[in-house]
Design an enzyme around this catalytic site. Sequence first.
Site, PDB file in Angstrom:
ATOM      1  N   HIS A  33       0.839  -1.189   0.000  1.00 45.23           N
ATOM      2  CA  HIS A  33       0.000   0.000   0.000  1.00 45.23           C
ATOM      3  C   HIS A  33       0.884   1.253   0.000  1.00 45.23           C
ATOM      4  O   HIS A  33       2.110   1.151   0.175  1.00 45.23           O
ATOM      5  CB  HIS A  33      -0.938   0.014   1.216  1.00 45.23           C
TER       6      HIS A  33
HETATM    7  P1  TYD Z   1      -1.596  -2.642   7.486  1.00 44.21           P
HETATM    8  O1  TYD Z   1      -1.100  -1.245   7.684  1.00 44.21           O
HETATM    9  O2  TYD Z   1      -2.328  -2.948   6.229  1.00 44.21           O
HETATM   10  O3  TYD Z   1      -0.395  -3.681   7.648  1.00 44.21           O
HETATM   11  P2  TYD Z   1       1.009  -3.902   6.978  1.00 44.21           P
HETATM   12  O4  TYD Z   1       1.446  -2.702   6.246  1.00 44.21           O
HETATM   13  O5  TYD Z   1       1.865  -4.181   8.141  1.00 44.21           O
HETATM   14  O6  TYD Z   1       0.930  -5.117   6.122  1.00 44.21           O
HETATM   15  O7  TYD Z   1      -2.469  -3.024   8.755  1.00 44.21           O
HETATM   16  C1  TYD Z   1      -2.868  -4.348   9.008  1.00 44.21           C
HETATM   17  C2  TYD Z   1      -4.144  -4.298   9.810  1.00 44.21           C
HETATM   18  O8  TYD Z   1      -3.930  -3.682  11.072  1.00 44.21           O
HETATM   19  C3  TYD Z   1      -5.250  -3.517   9.127  1.00 44.21           C
HETATM   20  O9  TYD Z   1      -6.462  -4.235   9.312  1.00 44.21           O
HETATM   21  C4  TYD Z   1      -5.327  -2.211   9.877  1.00 44.21           C
HETATM   22  C5  TYD Z   1      -4.795  -2.573  11.250  1.00 44.21           C
HETATM   23  N1  TYD Z   1      -4.036  -1.449  11.831  1.00 44.21           N
HETATM   24  C6  TYD Z   1      -4.599  -0.690  12.842  1.00 44.21           C
HETATM   25  O10 TYD Z   1      -5.753  -0.911  13.259  1.00 44.21           O
HETATM   26  N2  TYD Z   1      -3.885   0.333  13.379  1.00 44.21           N
HETATM   27  C7  TYD Z   1      -2.622   0.627  12.952  1.00 44.21           C
HETATM   28  O11 TYD Z   1      -1.969   1.580  13.476  1.00 44.21           O
HETATM   29  C8  TYD Z   1      -2.047  -0.157  11.887  1.00 44.21           C
HETATM   30  C9  TYD Z   1      -0.665   0.116  11.375  1.00 44.21           C
HETATM   31  C10 TYD Z   1      -2.785  -1.183  11.362  1.00 44.21           C
END
Ligand code: TYD
Length: 137
Positions: A55
């Site tokens: 992302h």
């Molecule tokens: P995401 O940022 O997509 O993960 P990564 O980049 O590590 O693969 O986040 C994964 C999940 O965690 C998503 O459902 C959103 C949740 N999340 C939160 O609720 N709060 C946060 O601060 C972060 C970073 C993620």
Amino acid sequence: MKEGSIYDCNVVLLNKVHNRAGNITIVEGNESIPFPIKRIYYLYDIPSGENRGGHAHKELFQLIIATSGSFDILLDDGKNRKIVRLDRPNYGLIVVPGIWRDIFEFSSGSVCLVLASTKYDEVDYIRNYDEFLKYKE
Ligand code: TYD
């Protein structure tokens, strides 16, 4: 910040206070890093072969640190790409807004610490690569 470039995403050397009982690295907002720290989170227990990221963010700045183990981060600004390997707890990668990132090749037991400039806001995410390229036009 739709104009964010991979050339603005640099590895910074953090401090390391060393003595015979081990090391400590200190990160202080506005001194070590060019943004206020509003949130800290960390990725751990990542199964072998898994990827994270996938992302971009519109406004969020991050400092990413391999506090344990190692991993690779692919940075993509829509025009150029580079891969940065993080494998030392006293180095961090600044990721500016407007950068697509994939994180992969996590070593067993690695921990990916992220210091972030804003609280979590799903509206700040771009999770579709084609949408990201349109955003960057
Ligand atoms: P995401 O940022 O997509 O993960 P990564 O980049 O590590 O693969 O986040 C994964 C999940 O965690 C998503 O459902 C959103 C949740 N999340 C939160 O609720 N709060 C946060 O601060 C972060 C970073 C993620």
